[in-house]
Design an enzyme around this catalytic site. Structure first.
Site, short mmCIF file in Angstrom:
data_model
loop_
_atom_site.label_atom_id
_atom_site.label_comp_id
_atom_site.label_asym_id
_atom_site.label_seq_id
_atom_site.Cartn_x
_atom_site.Cartn_y
_atom_site.Cartn_z
N THR A 7 0.91 -1.00 -0.16
CA THR A 7 -0.07 -0.12 0.14
C THR A 7 0.98 1.28 0.13
O THR A 7 1.87 1.35 0.66
CB THR A 7 -0.92 -0.07 1.20
OG1 THR A 7 -1.71 -1.13 1.28
CG2 THR A 7 -1.82 1.14 1.26
N PHE A 76 -2.52 -18.02 -5.99
CA PHE A 76 -3.37 -18.03 -4.88
C PHE A 76 -3.06 -18.91 -3.74
O PHE A 76 -3.95 -19.45 -2.98
CB PHE A 76 -4.59 -18.55 -5.71
CG PHE A 76 -5.52 -17.91 -6.31
CD1 PHE A 76 -6.19 -16.86 -6.12
CD2 PHE A 76 -5.25 -18.13 -7.96
CE1 PHE A 76 -6.87 -15.92 -7.07
CE2 PHE A 76 -6.07 -17.13 -8.82
CZ PHE A 76 -6.68 -16.46 -8.51
N CYS A 190 -2.04 -9.57 2.77
CA CYS A 190 -2.73 -9.40 1.65
C CYS A 190 -4.45 -8.89 1.79
O CYS A 190 -4.79 -7.95 1.03
CB CYS A 190 -2.93 -10.92 0.80
SG CYS A 190 -1.28 -11.41 0.70
C1 UGA Z 1 -4.63 -15.33 1.58
C2 UGA Z 1 -5.59 -16.04 0.33
O1 UGA Z 1 -6.34 -17.22 1.33
C3 UGA Z 1 -4.88 -16.76 -0.53
O2 UGA Z 1 -5.88 -17.39 -1.35
C4 UGA Z 1 -4.08 -15.66 -1.40
O3 UGA Z 1 -3.27 -16.08 -2.28
C5 UGA Z 1 -3.29 -14.66 -0.25
O4 UGA Z 1 -3.90 -14.50 0.81
C6 UGA Z 1 -2.36 -13.84 -1.20
O5 UGA Z 1 -3.24 -13.10 -1.72
O6 UGA Z 1 -1.32 -13.76 -1.21
P1 UGA Z 1 -3.02 -15.67 3.33
O7 UGA Z 1 -3.17 -14.51 3.84
O8 UGA Z 1 -1.92 -16.58 3.45
O9 UGA Z 1 -3.97 -16.13 2.08
O10 UGA Z 1 -4.05 -16.70 4.73
P2 UGA Z 1 -5.54 -16.87 4.98
O11 UGA Z 1 -5.45 -18.49 5.53
O12 UGA Z 1 -6.47 -16.45 3.75
O13 UGA Z 1 -5.93 -16.21 6.16
C7 UGA Z 1 -5.99 -14.78 6.27
C8 UGA Z 1 -6.36 -14.32 7.54
O14 UGA Z 1 -7.73 -14.55 8.01
C9 UGA Z 1 -5.66 -15.12 8.92
O15 UGA Z 1 -5.54 -13.84 9.80
C10 UGA Z 1 -6.39 -16.08 9.23
O16 UGA Z 1 -6.32 -16.44 10.65
C11 UGA Z 1 -7.82 -15.32 9.13
N1 UGA Z 1 -9.04 -16.45 9.10
C12 UGA Z 1 -9.00 -17.20 8.06
C13 UGA Z 1 -10.04 -16.02 9.93
O17 UGA Z 1 -10.05 -15.22 10.60
N2 UGA Z 1 -11.44 -16.87 9.65
C14 UGA Z 1 -11.18 -17.96 8.75
O18 UGA Z 1 -12.01 -18.60 8.71
C15 UGA Z 1 -10.23 -18.05 7.78
#
Ligand code: UGA
Length: 431
Positions: A7, A76, A190
């Site tokens: 950003t 992704f 992200c």
């Molecule tokens: C995310 C996307 O899931 C990927 O598909 C994408 O490629 C990536 O961003 C990116 O753009 O590089 P990521 O940030 O590694 O991946 O992790 P996530 O598993 O999506 O979790 C993101 C946040 O949401 C974490 O803090 C996690 O704890 C939280 N979360 C996730 C929740 O609070 N509840 C959920 O049900 C799932």
């Protein structure tokens, strides 16, 4: 081209727009060095129509006779599952210009993926759709979390249970169960960045309603983090002065040492503002990194340095604490398979133990539990925490604020803990 698009910090769109300077310099470098025709693949997450700027830079700076085709092939992968996401992707998106050269370039990249990805998962489409699809995917994933988090607040006020609500709605095949886990708030490099980029894009396109809609997903996330911190304060009788709060987990999610935009940063800053003594433990995050995050976000470095310490084990962090706050869902924070005593009446209160006297930054000595210094008996990723052992060294009443809903509430209540979960009134409703 796989470069950062953080950003923007200054100038037009600061705080929202993506900083495309790395993209531009990569394009200029490619133009400078390419001696033969090239397919340039944009893998970074970028605002819609960035490929047009790349094309412009390449065309203006490339060597005579060298032609460039631009493809968009967004990433992704999620942290912690990146290799399996790479090997077994839901889909591979390849965007190209809708002309013969574009189709040819897209086919060349598709053939590369076809080495390990089934053809029906490799989708080709318009370049601009592909760029927007990446932002849209992250925005929709984040929106599900913010949506479930708003419902968690309703659950806490009504006696409904968010895990049951998530489960119930996720059974609808049109909704599905993924990304519906209520939490203290999403983090990571992200989601927030991409949502804000979408907000800025919408504003630039004179679509204020669209911008406001996606901005609200970010706002709800900030609200959820603040709301959780306020709950800690209100349960601890609205004052944290001279109280110690242990923070378990600093990474933005489990199985990563990444702390970018972690909810822990906001929680710790809010607790420090209330003058709490805060001890932090994370199994993967390095101490320097925790300090870096806190120093770059703190209102008062002096206060942060005076109030916060980083501990090497969860047991150390919890020693003499009034409350434990679980911020990251590490498996090792779950209730381990340790025998739970039938009565805790005979246990000493932590105040009867040796409490550090010379300042908050001093490492306490667990005289009543010398085993804690033995690395073989400290927190164990396989079996979870010995919460009985933690109960022995905490102040009464003992609170656990579970920002990830990972602990076995009934077991902790049997140990005498008051447990406050996300989206569940639990101990609070029983008092
Ligand atoms: C995310 C996307 O899931 C990927 O598909 C994408 O490629 C990536 O961003 C990116 O753009 O590089 P990521 O940030 O590694 O991946 O992790 P996530 O598993 O999506 O979790 C993101 C946040 O949401 C974490 O803090 C996690 O704890 C939280 N979360 C996730 C929740 O609070 N509840 C959920 O049900 C799932």
């Amino acid at each position: 081209m796989s470069v950062n698009t953080p950003t923007k910090r200054t100038g037009i769109g600061a705080g929202q727009a993506s900083d495309l300077s790395y993209v531009e310099s990569a394009a200029r470098k490619i133009a400078e060095v390419a001696e033969t025709d090239k397919i340039v693949v944009e893998k970074s997450t970028v605002p819609c129509r960035t490929a047009e700027s790349i094309r412009d830079i390449l065309a203006a700076n490339g060597k005579p006779g060298v032609r460039f085709d631009i493809l968009c092939n967004p990433e992704f992968l999620a942290e912690g599952t990146a290799i399996s996401d790479l090997l077994y992707p839901d889909r591979i998106l390849i965007g190209s210009l809708s002309d013969d050269d574009g189709f040819r370039a897209a086919t060349a990249l598709a053939d590369l993926y076809a080495e390990w990805v089934p053809r029906d998962r490799i989708v080709t489409m318009n370049l601009w759709s592909t760029e927007l699809a990446k932002l849209a995917a992250n925005a929709l994933l984040a929106q599900r979390i913010s949506s479930i988090n708003t419902l968690s607040a309703i659950c806490e006020a009504t006696g409904a249970e968010i895990n049951e609500v998530s489960y119930a709605v996720g059974l609808d095949s049109r909704i599905g169960p993924a990304m519906l886990k209520a939490s203290v708030g999403f983090g990571g490099s992200c989601f927030k960045k991409d949502l804000l980029s979408l907000v800025y894009l919408s504003e630039s396109l004179y679509l204020p309603e669209v911008a406001a809609y996606w901005k609200s997903v970010v706002d709800i996330n900030e609200w959820q983090k603040d709301r959780f911190a306020k709950r800690v304060v209100s349960c601890l009788h609205n004052t944290l002065t001279s109280k110690k709060v242990a923070i378990l987990g600093f990474a933005y999610k489990k199985n990563t040492g990444d702390t970018r935009e972690s909810a822990a940063i906001t929680i710790v800053n809010n607790l420090v503002a209330e003058r709490a003594t805060v001890t932090i433990y994370d199994p993967r995050v390095k101490e320097e990194q925790i300090w870096e995050e806190l120093w770059s976000t703190s209102d008062s470095l002096e206060k942060t340095n005076a109030c916060v310490t980083v501990r090497k084990t969860a047991y150390d962090a919890c020693f003499d604490a009034h409350a434990v706050v679980i911020v990251t869902e590490w498996d090792e924070f779950k209730v381990g398979d340790f025998p739970i005593p039938s009565s805790i009446e005979s246990w000493p209160q932590s105040s009867a133990l040796t409490t550090p006297t010379s300042g908050v930054n001093e490492k306490p000595t667990l005289q009543a539990d010398a085993a804690s210094e033995n690395p073989n008996t400290t927190s164990n990723a396989m079996t979870g925490l010995d919460w009985g052992r933690i109960a022995k060294v905490m102040r009464r009443p003992m609170y656990v604020f579970d920002g990830r809903n990972i602990v076995d509430v009934a077991k902790l209540e049997r140990l005498g803990f008051r447990v406050e979960c996300i989206g569940n009134a639990r101990s609070g409703s029983k008092r």
